[in-house]
Write a protein that holds these residues in place. Structure first.
Motif, PDB file in Angstrom:
ATOM      1  N   LEU A  44       0.681  -1.403  -0.091  1.00 41.65           N
ATOM      2  CA  LEU A  44       0.019  -0.004  -0.011  1.00 41.65           C
ATOM      3  C   LEU A  44       0.682   1.335  -0.253  1.00 41.65           C
ATOM      4  CD1 LEU A  44      -2.744  -0.797   2.243  1.00 41.65           C
ATOM      5  CD2 LEU A  44      -3.051  -0.362  -0.354  1.00 41.65           C
ATOM      6  N   PRO A  45       1.727   1.695   0.849  1.00 38.98           N
ATOM      7  CA  PRO A  45       2.628   2.642   0.719  1.00 38.98           C
ATOM      8  C   PRO A  45       3.274   3.034  -0.623  1.00 38.98           C
ATOM      9  CG  PRO A  45       3.164   1.380   2.691  1.00 38.98           C
ATOM     10  CD  PRO A  45       2.353   0.390   1.674  1.00 38.98           C
ATOM     11  N   ASP A  46       3.338   2.207  -1.559  1.00 40.06           N
ATOM     12  CA  ASP A  46       3.918   2.344  -2.795  1.00 40.06           C
ATOM     13  C   ASP A  46       2.668   2.664  -3.873  1.00 40.06           C
ATOM     14  OD1 ASP A  46       6.323   2.469  -2.390  1.00 40.06           O
ATOM     15  OD2 ASP A  46       6.615   0.318  -3.370  1.00 40.06           O
ATOM     16  N   ILE A  47       1.421   3.131  -3.472  1.00 39.12           N
ATOM     17  CA  ILE A  47       0.208   3.571  -4.058  1.00 39.12           C
ATOM     18  C   ILE A  47       0.827   4.892  -4.609  1.00 39.12           C
ATOM     19  CG2 ILE A  47      -0.989   4.729  -2.105  1.00 39.12           C
ATOM     20  CD1 ILE A  47      -2.757   2.766  -4.963  1.00 39.12           C
ATOM     21  N   ASP A  48       1.962   5.522  -4.224  1.00 38.67           N
ATOM     22  CA  ASP A  48       2.304   6.825  -4.702  1.00 38.67           C
ATOM     23  C   ASP A  48       3.203   6.856  -5.861  1.00 38.67           C
ATOM     24  OD1 ASP A  48       4.378   5.974  -3.254  1.00 38.67           O
ATOM     25  OD2 ASP A  48       4.473   7.591  -1.875  1.00 38.67           O
ATOM     26  N   HIS A  49       3.412   5.503  -6.346  1.00 38.55           N
ATOM     27  CA  HIS A  49       4.197   5.270  -7.347  1.00 38.55           C
ATOM     28  C   HIS A  49       3.488   4.611  -8.558  1.00 38.55           C
ATOM     29  CE1 HIS A  49       7.708   3.772  -9.911  1.00 38.55           C
ATOM     30  NE2 HIS A  49       8.561   4.522  -9.014  1.00 38.55           N
ATOM     31  N   PRO A  50       3.223   5.239  -9.699  1.00 37.87           N
ATOM     32  CA  PRO A  50       2.561   4.466 -10.939  1.00 37.87           C
ATOM     33  C   PRO A  50       2.996   3.350 -11.413  1.00 37.87           C
ATOM     34  CG  PRO A  50       2.849   6.890 -11.137  1.00 37.87           C
ATOM     35  CD  PRO A  50       3.539   6.588 -10.115  1.00 37.87           C
ATOM     36  N   LYS A  51       4.383   2.866 -11.111  1.00 35.40           N
ATOM     37  CA  LYS A  51       4.971   1.729 -11.843  1.00 35.40           C
ATOM     38  C   LYS A  51       5.204   0.766 -10.760  1.00 35.40           C
ATOM     39  CE  LYS A  51       7.209   4.174 -15.539  1.00 35.40           C
ATOM     40  NZ  LYS A  51       8.378   4.631 -16.228  1.00 35.40           N
ATOM     41  N   SER A  52       4.713   0.937  -9.647  1.00 31.73           N
ATOM     42  CA  SER A  52       4.880  -0.232  -8.568  1.00 31.73           C
ATOM     43  C   SER A  52       3.806  -1.264  -8.785  1.00 31.73           C
ATOM     44  CB  SER A  52       4.527   0.787  -7.089  1.00 31.73           C
ATOM     45  OG  SER A  52       3.045   0.980  -7.085  1.00 31.73           O
ATOM     46  N   ILE A  53       3.725  -2.508  -8.114  1.00 29.43           N
ATOM     47  CA  ILE A  53       2.961  -3.359  -8.278  1.00 29.43           C
ATOM     48  C   ILE A  53       1.274  -2.871  -8.131  1.00 29.43           C
ATOM     49  CG2 ILE A  53       2.106  -5.439  -7.200  1.00 29.43           C
ATOM     50  CD1 ILE A  53       4.788  -6.154  -6.532  1.00 29.43           C
ATOM     51  N   ILE A  54       1.151  -2.136  -6.988  1.00 24.38           N
ATOM     52  CA  ILE A  54      -0.287  -1.725  -6.708  1.00 24.38           C
ATOM     53  C   ILE A  54      -0.664  -0.403  -7.281  1.00 24.38           C
ATOM     54  CG2 ILE A  54       0.189  -0.302  -4.552  1.00 24.38           C
ATOM     55  CD1 ILE A  54      -2.227  -1.616  -3.378  1.00 24.38           C
ATOM     56  N   GLY A  55       0.436   0.165  -7.717  1.00 24.80           N
ATOM     57  CA  GLY A  55       0.100   1.604  -8.698  1.00 24.80           C
ATOM     58  C   GLY A  55      -0.274   1.078  -9.954  1.00 24.80           C
ATOM     59  N   ARG A  56       0.232   0.166 -10.753  1.00 24.57           N
ATOM     60  CA  ARG A  56       0.011  -0.234 -12.138  1.00 24.57           C
ATOM     61  C   ARG A  56      -1.467  -0.803 -12.063  1.00 24.57           C
ATOM     62  NH1 ARG A  56       4.986  -3.246 -12.394  1.00 24.57           N
ATOM     63  NH2 ARG A  56       3.945  -4.812 -11.318  1.00 24.57           N
ATOM     64  N   ARG A  57      -1.986  -1.231 -11.052  1.00 23.29           N
ATOM     65  CA  ARG A  57      -3.542  -1.949 -10.934  1.00 23.29           C
ATOM     66  C   ARG A  57      -4.372  -0.750 -10.467  1.00 23.29           C
ATOM     67  NH1 ARG A  57       0.257  -5.438 -10.619  1.00 23.29           N
ATOM     68  NH2 ARG A  57      -0.051  -7.602 -10.918  1.00 23.29           N
ATOM     69  N   LEU A  58      -4.104   0.320  -9.691  1.00 22.63           N
ATOM     70  CA  LEU A  58      -4.848   1.430  -9.292  1.00 22.63           C
ATOM     71  C   LEU A  58      -4.259   2.622  -9.816  1.00 22.63           C
ATOM     72  CD1 LEU A  58      -5.430   0.050  -5.813  1.00 22.63           C
ATOM     73  CD2 LEU A  58      -6.960  -0.336  -7.851  1.00 22.63           C
ATOM     74  N   LYS A  59      -4.051   2.744 -10.995  1.00 20.65           N
ATOM     75  CA  LYS A  59      -3.508   3.985 -11.712  1.00 20.65           C
ATOM     76  C   LYS A  59      -4.501   5.375 -11.427  1.00 20.65           C
ATOM     77  CE  LYS A  59      -0.670   2.736 -15.523  1.00 20.65           C
ATOM     78  NZ  LYS A  59       0.680   3.208 -14.967  1.00 20.65           N
ATOM     79  N   SER A  62      -3.192   6.111  -8.194  1.00 19.61           N
ATOM     80  CA  SER A  62      -1.601   6.386  -7.972  1.00 19.61           C
ATOM     81  C   SER A  62      -1.382   7.632  -8.740  1.00 19.61           C
ATOM     82  CB  SER A  62      -1.169   4.913  -8.634  1.00 19.61           C
ATOM     83  OG  SER A  62       0.330   5.094  -8.614  1.00 19.61           O
ATOM     84  N   LEU A  63      -1.854   7.838  -9.897  1.00 20.41           N
ATOM     85  CA  LEU A  63      -1.426   9.075 -10.723  1.00 20.41           C
ATOM     86  C   LEU A  63      -1.579  10.449  -9.934  1.00 20.41           C
ATOM     87  CD1 LEU A  63      -2.153   7.992 -14.178  1.00 20.41           C
ATOM     88  CD2 LEU A  63       0.050   8.451 -13.198  1.00 20.41           C
ATOM     89  N   PRO A  64      -2.794  10.625  -9.371  1.00 22.53           N
ATOM     90  CA  PRO A  64      -3.028  11.653  -8.624  1.00 22.53           C
ATOM     91  C   PRO A  64      -2.163  11.828  -7.232  1.00 22.53           C
ATOM     92  CG  PRO A  64      -5.082  10.681  -9.163  1.00 22.53           C
ATOM     93  CD  PRO A  64      -3.943   9.778  -9.546  1.00 22.53           C
ATOM     94  N   MET A  65      -1.882  10.568  -6.591  1.00 20.22           N
ATOM     95  CA  MET A  65      -1.161  10.669  -5.301  1.00 20.22           C
ATOM     96  C   MET A  65       0.357  11.032  -5.833  1.00 20.22           C
ATOM     97  SD  MET A  65      -2.680   9.659  -2.636  1.00 20.22           S
ATOM     98  CE  MET A  65      -1.539   8.898  -1.677  1.00 20.22           C
ATOM     99  N   ALA A  66       0.825  10.268  -6.854  1.00 19.63           N
ATOM    100  CA  ALA A  66       2.427  10.806  -7.270  1.00 19.63           C
ATOM    101  C   ALA A  66       2.553  12.209  -7.478  1.00 19.63           C
ATOM    102  CB  ALA A  66       2.470   9.856  -8.460  1.00 19.63           C
ATOM    103  N   LYS A  67       1.402  12.805  -8.380  1.00 20.48           N
ATOM    104  CA  LYS A  67       1.551  14.213  -8.718  1.00 20.48           C
ATOM    105  C   LYS A  67       1.407  15.191  -7.328  1.00 20.48           C
ATOM    106  CE  LYS A  67       0.227  13.840 -13.389  1.00 20.48           C
ATOM    107  NZ  LYS A  67      -0.906  14.028 -14.353  1.00 20.48           N
ATOM    108  N   THR A  68       0.587  14.494  -6.333  1.00 16.43           N
ATOM    109  CA  THR A  68       0.358  15.482  -5.241  1.00 16.43           C
ATOM    110  C   THR A  68       1.479  15.328  -4.182  1.00 16.43           C
ATOM    111  OG1 THR A  68      -2.044  15.175  -5.584  1.00 16.43           O
ATOM    112  CG2 THR A  68      -1.216  16.061  -3.137  1.00 16.43           C
TER     113      THR A  68
END
Length: 182
Positions: A44-59, A62-68
């Motif tokens: 879960l903590p890597d939800i802020d990285h769009p290329k992480s395991i969870i970030g790829r599945r929940l873009k 993930s994308l807004p978290m990465a930008k924010t």
């Protein structure tokens, strides 16, 4: 640290927590609840990285978290852990179908991710929004992932072999020494 490393490290941490009896819910918890909960929460903590395991599945998250916040920002802080604890203690989750051992294992899994990332040279902003990075650069994943894999597997092996009788005897000794019941 890689997703593989986080998954292995989280299972080892939940085994240690269960054997140590960190909480009654973990000590008496069901492995079929705790292992999947720790595995999921460790990502879960890597939800802020769009290329992480969870970030790829929940873009869409993930994308807004990465930008924010950027990678290793808010989601890698104590503030996120405290927010999660408050969320799980809210009325929304108190009447939900999650057993207590699942929630405790999720907290261990999430925290294991933070601890594992602290072991890398990049560290984490544990006191976010303060930019100080907390690190104990024990694992250098830039050179190769082999050192991470060996470390995580050794930690996992120690968790399996560790006897909790030692921690119980320390508690009994402390109670006798201080005449204080824990």
């Amino acid at each position: 640290m890689t997703g593989e490393g986080h998954l292995t490290f989280s299972v080892a941490c939940v085994i240690f927590a269960q054997k140590a009896g960190l909480t009654p819910e973990l000590a008496q918890g069901d492995w079929w609840h705790m292992i999947p909960a720790a595995l999921l929460a460790s990502l879960l903590p890597d939800i802020d990285h769009p290329k992480s395991i969870i970030g790829r599945r929940l873009k869409w998250i993930s994308l807004p978290m990465a930008k924010t916040f950027g990678h290793r920002g808010f989601t890698h802080s104590l503030l996120a852990v405290i927010g999660g604890v408050f969320l799980f203690n809210s009325t929304l989750f108190s009447h939900c179908f999650f057993p207590p051992d699942v929630l405790h294992a999720m907290l261990i899994g999430y925290s294991s991710h933070l601890l594992a990332d602290m072991l890398t040279p990049a560290g984490i902003p544990l006191l976010w929004p303060c930019r100080w990075r907390f690190k104990l650069p024990f694992i250098n994943t830039k050179k190769n992932n082999q050192s991470e894999r060996v470390f995580c597997m050794l930690f996992f092996g120690c968790a399996l072999c560790w006897q909790s009788d030692f921690s119980i005897s320390l508690l009994v000794y402390f109670e006798q020494l201080t005449n204080f019941k824990l």
